[in-house]
Design a protein around this motif. Structure first.
Motif, mmCIF file in Angstrom:
data_model
loop_
_atom_site.group_PDB
_atom_site.id
_atom_site.type_symbol
_atom_site.label_atom_id
_atom_site.label_comp_id
_atom_site.label_asym_id
_atom_site.label_seq_id
_atom_site.Cartn_x
_atom_site.Cartn_y
_atom_site.Cartn_z
ATOM 1 N N ASP A 182 0.822 -1.214 0.000
ATOM 2 C CA ASP A 182 0.000 0.000 0.000
ATOM 3 C C ASP A 182 0.854 1.261 0.000
ATOM 4 O O ASP A 182 0.387 2.327 -0.398
ATOM 5 N N GLY A 183 2.095 1.136 0.455
ATOM 6 C CA GLY A 183 2.968 2.301 0.494
ATOM 7 C C GLY A 183 3.732 2.551 -0.789
ATOM 8 O O GLY A 183 4.463 3.535 -0.907
ATOM 9 N N VAL A 184 3.562 1.681 -1.775
ATOM 10 C CA VAL A 184 4.261 1.834 -3.053
ATOM 11 C C VAL A 184 3.617 2.955 -3.861
ATOM 12 O O VAL A 184 2.390 3.073 -3.912
ATOM 13 N N ARG A 185 4.447 3.771 -4.510
ATOM 14 C CA ARG A 185 3.947 4.886 -5.310
ATOM 15 C C ARG A 185 4.337 4.713 -6.773
ATOM 16 O O ARG A 185 5.419 4.201 -7.090
ATOM 17 N N VAL A 186 3.444 5.132 -7.656
ATOM 18 C CA VAL A 186 3.720 5.077 -9.092
ATOM 19 C C VAL A 186 4.890 6.001 -9.413
ATOM 20 O O VAL A 186 4.926 7.158 -8.966
ATOM 21 N N GLY A 187 5.865 5.495 -10.163
ATOM 22 C CA GLY A 187 7.070 6.247 -10.483
ATOM 23 C C GLY A 187 8.237 5.911 -9.586
ATOM 24 O O GLY A 187 9.354 6.365 -9.844
ATOM 25 N N GLU A 188 7.994 5.140 -8.532
ATOM 26 C CA GLU A 188 9.060 4.784 -7.591
ATOM 27 C C GLU A 188 10.018 3.785 -8.233
ATOM 28 O O GLU A 188 9.611 2.878 -8.969
ATOM 29 N N TRP A 189 11.321 3.947 -7.953
ATOM 30 C CA TRP A 189 12.328 3.037 -8.485
ATOM 31 C C TRP A 189 12.214 1.680 -7.803
ATOM 32 O O TRP A 189 12.016 1.589 -6.585
ATOM 33 N N VAL A 190 12.355 0.606 -8.592
ATOM 34 C CA VAL A 190 12.300 -0.757 -8.069
ATOM 35 C C VAL A 190 13.302 -1.624 -8.829
ATOM 36 O O VAL A 190 13.766 -1.263 -9.920
ATOM 37 N N ILE A 191 13.657 -2.769 -8.225
ATOM 38 C CA ILE A 191 14.403 -3.791 -8.939
ATOM 39 C C ILE A 191 13.595 -5.082 -8.904
ATOM 40 O O ILE A 191 12.807 -5.310 -7.982
ATOM 41 N N ALA A 192 13.777 -5.907 -9.915
ATOM 42 C CA ALA A 192 13.121 -7.213 -9.985
ATOM 43 C C ALA A 192 14.200 -8.286 -10.076
ATOM 44 O O ALA A 192 15.130 -8.172 -10.873
ATOM 45 N N VAL A 193 14.060 -9.308 -9.230
ATOM 46 C CA VAL A 193 15.023 -10.404 -9.191
ATOM 47 C C VAL A 193 14.269 -11.698 -9.433
ATOM 48 O O VAL A 193 13.236 -11.949 -8.802
ATOM 49 N N GLY A 194 14.769 -12.517 -10.341
ATOM 50 C CA GLY A 194 14.098 -13.784 -10.627
ATOM 51 C C GLY A 194 14.840 -14.588 -11.659
ATOM 52 O O GLY A 194 16.037 -14.377 -11.912
ATOM 53 N N ASN A 195 14.102 -15.508 -12.289
ATOM 54 C CA ASN A 195 14.691 -16.430 -13.262
ATOM 55 C C ASN A 195 13.873 -16.448 -14.555
ATOM 56 O O ASN A 195 13.307 -17.474 -14.933
ATOM 57 N N PRO A 196 13.791 -15.323 -15.266
ATOM 58 C CA PRO A 196 12.984 -15.301 -16.492
ATOM 59 C C PRO A 196 13.672 -16.062 -17.628
ATOM 60 O O PRO A 196 14.894 -16.018 -17.764
ATOM 61 N N PHE A 197 12.867 -16.750 -18.410
ATOM 62 C CA PHE A 197 13.375 -17.478 -19.582
ATOM 63 C C PHE A 197 14.505 -18.441 -19.195
ATOM 64 O O PHE A 197 15.458 -18.636 -19.952
ATOM 65 N N GLN A 198 14.398 -19.008 -17.972
ATOM 66 C CA GLN A 198 15.374 -19.960 -17.463
ATOM 67 C C GLN A 198 16.776 -19.359 -17.341
ATOM 68 O O GLN A 198 17.774 -20.069 -17.416
ATOM 69 N N LEU A 199 16.849 -18.057 -17.133
ATOM 70 C CA LEU A 199 18.120 -17.379 -16.872
ATOM 71 C C LEU A 199 18.221 -17.151 -15.371
ATOM 72 O O LEU A 199 17.461 -16.380 -14.794
ATOM 73 N N MET A 200 19.175 -17.830 -14.738
ATOM 74 C CA MET A 200 19.257 -17.852 -13.290
ATOM 75 C C MET A 200 19.693 -16.494 -12.727
ATOM 76 O O MET A 200 20.586 -15.833 -13.265
ATOM 77 N N HIS A 201 19.064 -16.108 -11.610
ATOM 78 C CA HIS A 201 19.436 -14.927 -10.828
ATOM 79 C C HIS A 201 19.642 -13.693 -11.719
ATOM 80 O O HIS A 201 20.735 -13.166 -11.854
ATOM 81 N N THR A 202 18.543 -13.261 -12.311
ATOM 82 C CA THR A 202 18.565 -12.065 -13.159
ATOM 83 C C THR A 202 18.050 -10.863 -12.364
ATOM 84 O O THR A 202 17.031 -10.946 -11.678
ATOM 85 N N VAL A 203 18.773 -9.754 -12.458
ATOM 86 C CA VAL A 203 18.379 -8.520 -11.777
ATOM 87 C C VAL A 203 18.119 -7.452 -12.831
ATOM 88 O O VAL A 203 18.969 -7.188 -13.680
ATOM 89 N N THR A 204 16.945 -6.844 -12.772
ATOM 90 C CA THR A 204 16.617 -5.732 -13.669
ATOM 91 C C THR A 204 16.089 -4.576 -12.833
ATOM 92 O O THR A 204 15.658 -4.758 -11.694
ATOM 93 N N ALA A 205 16.091 -3.382 -13.410
ATOM 94 C CA ALA A 205 15.639 -2.188 -12.699
ATOM 95 C C ALA A 205 14.604 -1.450 -13.524
ATOM 96 O O ALA A 205 14.584 -1.533 -14.755
ATOM 97 N N GLY A 206 13.732 -0.731 -12.833
ATOM 98 C CA GLY A 206 12.710 0.046 -13.523
ATOM 99 C C GLY A 206 11.939 0.879 -12.511
ATOM 100 O O GLY A 206 12.446 1.204 -11.445
ATOM 101 N N ILE A 207 10.709 1.188 -12.844
ATOM 102 C CA ILE A 207 9.858 1.970 -11.953
ATOM 103 C C ILE A 207 8.510 1.277 -11.803
ATOM 104 O O ILE A 207 8.159 0.379 -12.579
ATOM 105 N N ILE A 208 7.749 1.709 -10.797
ATOM 106 C CA ILE A 208 6.366 1.273 -10.656
ATOM 107 C C ILE A 208 5.546 1.972 -11.740
ATOM 108 O O ILE A 208 5.439 3.197 -11.767
#
Length: 244
Positions: free
Chosen positions: A197-223
């Motif tokens: 609930d405290g997240v704001r649109v435009g706030e910087w975030v990072i996403a960590v996961g395994n997309p397309f079977q690529l292990m430990h991927t870190v990307t950055a963007g905004i809400i």
């Protein structure tokens, strides 16, 4: 004698006048040359040249370094608690030679494959899928999606030290696509859960996961948006959209 003096005087006057005229003529040439040189320099100064690229100031570079360090610190802290989940699923295929709408079946008829290969019944196939989970307790409780574990005959979690652990399903909620699994381990790195609930649109975030079977991927963007629904990922939808 008088005639000679007059002639000499006249000649002398002519020479003096010519000498003075020559000096005036040379002075005029020098002035013109100076003006031309001045005009040339003026035109040269007005020639347009390509502007040099802007230089990054020391303060600007320090700001960029701090900005990069913030992402690096967040990735270093979160990455160990995000784990890949390998799911071994068994699915039943009604006809291994294609569905009822297969053009080959429509062309050759429903009994074509049966004539050559005998009676064909349902067939089970093993499918290996890869998903992501987040460690939420030091003793091995992991939060993940229901579609990652649904129908999984065997679940394997790989930790940062490359060790493999068999996981069991603790609980699932298909309507919100949330599930909890458990592995037998201790002193695991834990991700701190925040308040969405405290997240704001435009706030910087990072996403960590395994997309397309690529292990430990870190990307950055905004809400990008909050409260997204009608994206056909779950029955109850209230998603946070990011461009990470």
């Amino acid at each position: 004698m008088t005639r000679f003096n007059r002639t000499s005087l006249l000649t002398t006057l002519i020479l003096i006048v010519g000498f003075i005229g020559g000096i005036l003529f040379l002075t005029s040439l020098g002035s013109t040359s100076t003006d031309i040189g001045t005009n040339t320099n003026f035109q040269t100064k007005n020639v347009q040249t390509e502007a040099p690229p802007p230089k990054v100031t020391v303060q600007g570079k320090e700001l960029l370094d701090q900005f990069s360090a913030a992402f690096e610190a967040a990735a270093d802290k979160v990455n160990p608690s995000v784990v890949p989940i390998f799911s071994e699923q068994v699915r039943t295929v009604e006809n291994p030679f294609g569905s009822q709408d297969d053009p080959l079946r429509q062309f050759f008829g429903p009994n074509f494959f049966r004539h050559f290969f005998g009676q064909q019944g349902p067939e089970k196939q093993t499918i290996h899928a890869l998903g992501s989970g987040v460690i939420v307790t030091p003793d091995g409780y992991i939060l993940t999606n229901n579609h990652v574990v649904q129908g999984g005959r065997k679940l394997t979690v790989v930790l940062q030290d490359k060790s493999k652990h068999t996981a069991k399903v603790v609980g699932t909620d298909p309507q919100t696509d949330v599930a909890v699994i458990k592995i037998d381990a201790k002193n695991l790195p834990v991700a701190t859960l925040g308040n969405s609930d405290g997240v704001r649109v435009g706030e910087w975030v990072i996403a960590v996961g395994n997309p397309f079977q690529l292990m430990h991927t870190v990307t950055a963007g905004i809400i990008s948006a909050k409260g997204r629904s009608s994206v056909n990922l779950a029955e109850y939808e209230d998603f946070i959209q990011t461009d990470a």
